[in-house]
Design an enzyme around this catalytic site. Structure first.
Site, short mmCIF file in Angstrom:
data_model
loop_
_atom_site.label_atom_id
_atom_site.label_comp_id
_atom_site.label_asym_id
_atom_site.label_seq_id
_atom_site.Cartn_x
_atom_site.Cartn_y
_atom_site.Cartn_z
N HIS A 75 -26.49 17.19 -3.75
CA HIS A 75 -27.24 17.29 -2.50
C HIS A 75 -28.53 16.49 -2.63
O HIS A 75 -29.18 16.52 -3.67
CB HIS A 75 -27.57 18.75 -2.18
CG HIS A 75 -27.97 18.99 -0.76
ND1 HIS A 75 -29.23 18.73 -0.30
CD2 HIS A 75 -27.26 19.46 0.31
CE1 HIS A 75 -29.30 19.04 0.99
NE2 HIS A 75 -28.13 19.48 1.38
N ASP B 145 -21.36 21.65 2.35
CA ASP B 145 -20.49 20.82 3.19
C ASP B 145 -19.05 20.85 2.67
O ASP B 145 -18.09 20.83 3.45
CB ASP B 145 -21.00 19.38 3.22
CG ASP B 145 -22.41 19.29 3.80
OD1 ASP B 145 -22.63 19.86 4.88
OD2 ASP B 145 -23.28 18.67 3.16
#
Length: 428
Positions: free
Chosen positions: A307, A364
Site C-alpha cells: 500500500h 483492495d
C-alpha cells in the site's frame, strides 16, 4: 517560546509558526509566505501539503493506524455497523440508542427516489458505466431538492440533505447495476437494515423471494465501514474543494464520485480481479506469476499487494481477510479465479520475498475477492467503494462548511511563453 520554522530567501529571514496536531503531527503554517516574501511553495500532487485542519480521521501509515474520530478501525469493524459509523463520522460522536434509532429510521423513510429519476435512469444506455450513472444522478438531486443549493442552510436543512443523500445513494447505486444488466429495478424495503436493503435491491427478482445471508450482510457492513473515510485523499479533497465554492452537498459528492472513478484512485480492487482473470487466461499457473513478480526485470506487478500509505501493514486488510474467508466458506463457491487468489495470498503471507518487502495482501485484494464471490461485476466495484466512502465525504464537506474555510485556490509556477506580440495569419 513557540516553535517556528525559519526560511531565508535572498538574504532575508522569514519565520513561520509550527502547528501541532493532537496526534503530534507537525506542520509549518505558511499562510503568510506569499504576502511577506512574494514566494509560493511548489508541491505537485500535494504530497507534503496540509490543506486543512480536520478532526475526522487520523491515519499513520508507518504504524498501520486508522482511527475514525479517535476510535480504532479494528474496534468499529468488530463492534459497530455502517450506519452507526456514518453517524460517528458525520456528527463527531457515537450515538445514543435513541439517536441511532432516529438516524436509521429517517434514512429508511427517505430511501425512495422521485419517480422522475427513473426517467433519467431510462435515458442511459445499458452499457453506461455505473459510476457515470451514479455521479449524474447524485448531481441531479439538486433539481429535485433545489433548497439544497442554499449555502446558508440551517442545521435542520443540512441534516435533511445529509439524510436524503445517505438514503438515496443505495437505491441509485443498486438501480445503476440493474440498468447495466437490463433487469427491472427493485424498490427499497423499510423493514430491512441498510446493508440488507441494498443487497435486496441489487439481487432480488420480482419472480422470487430473495433470502438475506447474514454472513454476506456482515461482510458488506465491514467493507463499507473500512472504506468510510481515509483522510485527505483525491476524492475527499475534491469534495472539500468543490464545496469550498459553496456548492451543494449533492454537487460536491457528485464531483467526489467522479474523482473516485479514476483508475488511480478507486480502481484498485477492479485491477485485482482483472489481474486474476489474466492469470487464468494464461493457464492459471500462480507460481509462474509469483516468479514474475519477483523478477526485477519483468514489468509484471501483483495488484492488491502492499500500500502506498501503509508502509508496514494495512489495518483494514486483517479485518476483511476474516470476512472474505467467512464469505467463501458460507457460499461454497468453486471459482478458479478465487482459487488463484488464495494461492497468491498464501505466497504473499509466507514467501520471504514478499514478507521482507511488506508486500502483504491489502484491503483492495480482499474486497475484490468478496465482490467477485457475491457476483458483483467489476464495473460495480468502484460504486461499492463510493457507497462506503459517502459518510466520510459528507463529514468532510460538513466540517469544511462549519469551519468557514475559504474557497480553494491553488497557485502555480508558470512555465509558458513570456509576453509576445500577435502575428497576423498571413505572416505565420
Amino acid at each position: 517560546m513557540s516553535e517556528h520554522a525559519e526560511i531565508i530567501l535572498e538574504g532575508k529571514s522569514y519565520k513561520f509558526p509550527v502547528v501541532t496536531g493532537t496526534e503530534n503531527e507537525k506542520a509549518i503554517d505558511i499562510a503568510a509566505l506569499r504576502s511577506e516574501s512574494g514566494y509560493i511553495t511548489l508541491d505537485s500532487g500535494y504530497k507534503n501539503t496540509g490543506a486543512t485542519k480536520s478532526a475526522i480521521t487520523f491515519l499513520d501509515g508507518e504504524q498501520g493506524i486508522l482511527h475514525y474520530r479517535g476510535y480504532p478501525i479494528e474496534q468499529l469493524a468488530e463492534k459497530s455497523n455502517f450506519i452507526e459509523v456514518a453517524y460517528l463520522l458525520i456528527y463527531g460522536a457515537l450515538p445514543t440508542k435513541q439517536e441511532l434509532d432516529d438516524f436509521s429510521g429517517k434514512i429508511k423513510m427517505h430511501t425512495l427516489v422521485n419517480e422522475d429519476m427513473r426517467k433519467i435512469l431510462d435515458g442511459f444506455p445499458s452499457a453506461a458505466h455505473p459510476m457515470g450513472i451514479l455521479s449524474a444522478m447524485i448531481s441531479s438531486l439538486t433539481a429535485f431538492y433545489p433548497e439544497s443549493l442554499n449555502p446558508n442552510q440551517t442545521k435542520e436543512e443540512m441534516d435533511l440533505s445529509i439524510i436524503r443523500l445517505m438514503a438515496k445513494i443505495s437505491t441509485i447505486a443498486a438501480w445503476s447495476y440493474k440498468n447495466s444488466v437490463g433487469h427491472p429495478v427493485n424498490y427499497p424495503k423499510n423493514k430491512l437494515d441498510y446493508c440488507s436493503n441494498f443487497l435486496h435491491m441489487m439481487f432480488a427478482f420480482p419472480t422470487e423471494d430473495y433470502e438475506i445471508n447474514p454472513v454476506v450482510v456482515d461482510a458488506i457492513n465491514k467493507l463499507l465501514i473500512l472504506h468510510a473515510d481515509h483522510e485527505q485523499n483525491c476524492s475527499t479533497s475534491t469534495v472539500r474543494l468543490v464545496g469550498s465554492a459553496n456548492a451543494s452537498l449533492y454537487s460536491s459528492v457528485s464531483a467526489g464520485i467522479s474523482a473516485l472513478w479514476g483508475p488511480l484512485h478507486g480502481g484498485a480492487n477492479q485491477a485485482v480481479i482483472e489481474m486474476l482473470e489474466a492469470i487464468k487466461a494464461d493457464g492459471g499457473d500462480s507460481k509462474k506469476y509469483i516468479a514474475k513478480a519477483k523478477d526485477k526485470d519483468d514489468p509484471f506487478r501483483l495488484m492488491g499487494f502492499g500500500h502506498r500509505v501503509y508502509k508496514n501493514f494495512d489495518p483494514r486488510a486483517r479485518i476483511i481477510k476474516k470476512a472474505a474467508d467467512e464469505v467463501l466458506t458460507a457460499l461454497g463457491i468453486n471459482d478458479p479465479i478465487l482459487t488463484i487468489a488464495m494461492e497468491l495470498e498464501e505466497a504473499a503471507l509466507n514467501d520471504p520475498y514478499f514478507v521482507e518487502r511488506k508486500l502483504y495482501p491489502n484491503v483492495d485484494f480482499y474486497s475484490g475477492i468478496i465482490y467477485r464471490a457475491l457476483g458483483i461485476p467489476t464495473d460495480m466495484f468502484t460504486v461499492m467503494f463510493a457507497l462506503g466512502r459517502l459518510p466520510g465525504w459528507i463529514a468532510q464537506w460538513k466540517e469544511m462548511r462549519e469551519q468557514k474555510e475559504p474557497i480553494g485556490r491553488p497557485r502555480q509556477i508558470y512555465t509558458g511563453e513570456t509576453e509576445r506580440n500577435y502575428v497576423d495569419i498571413e505572416n505565420r
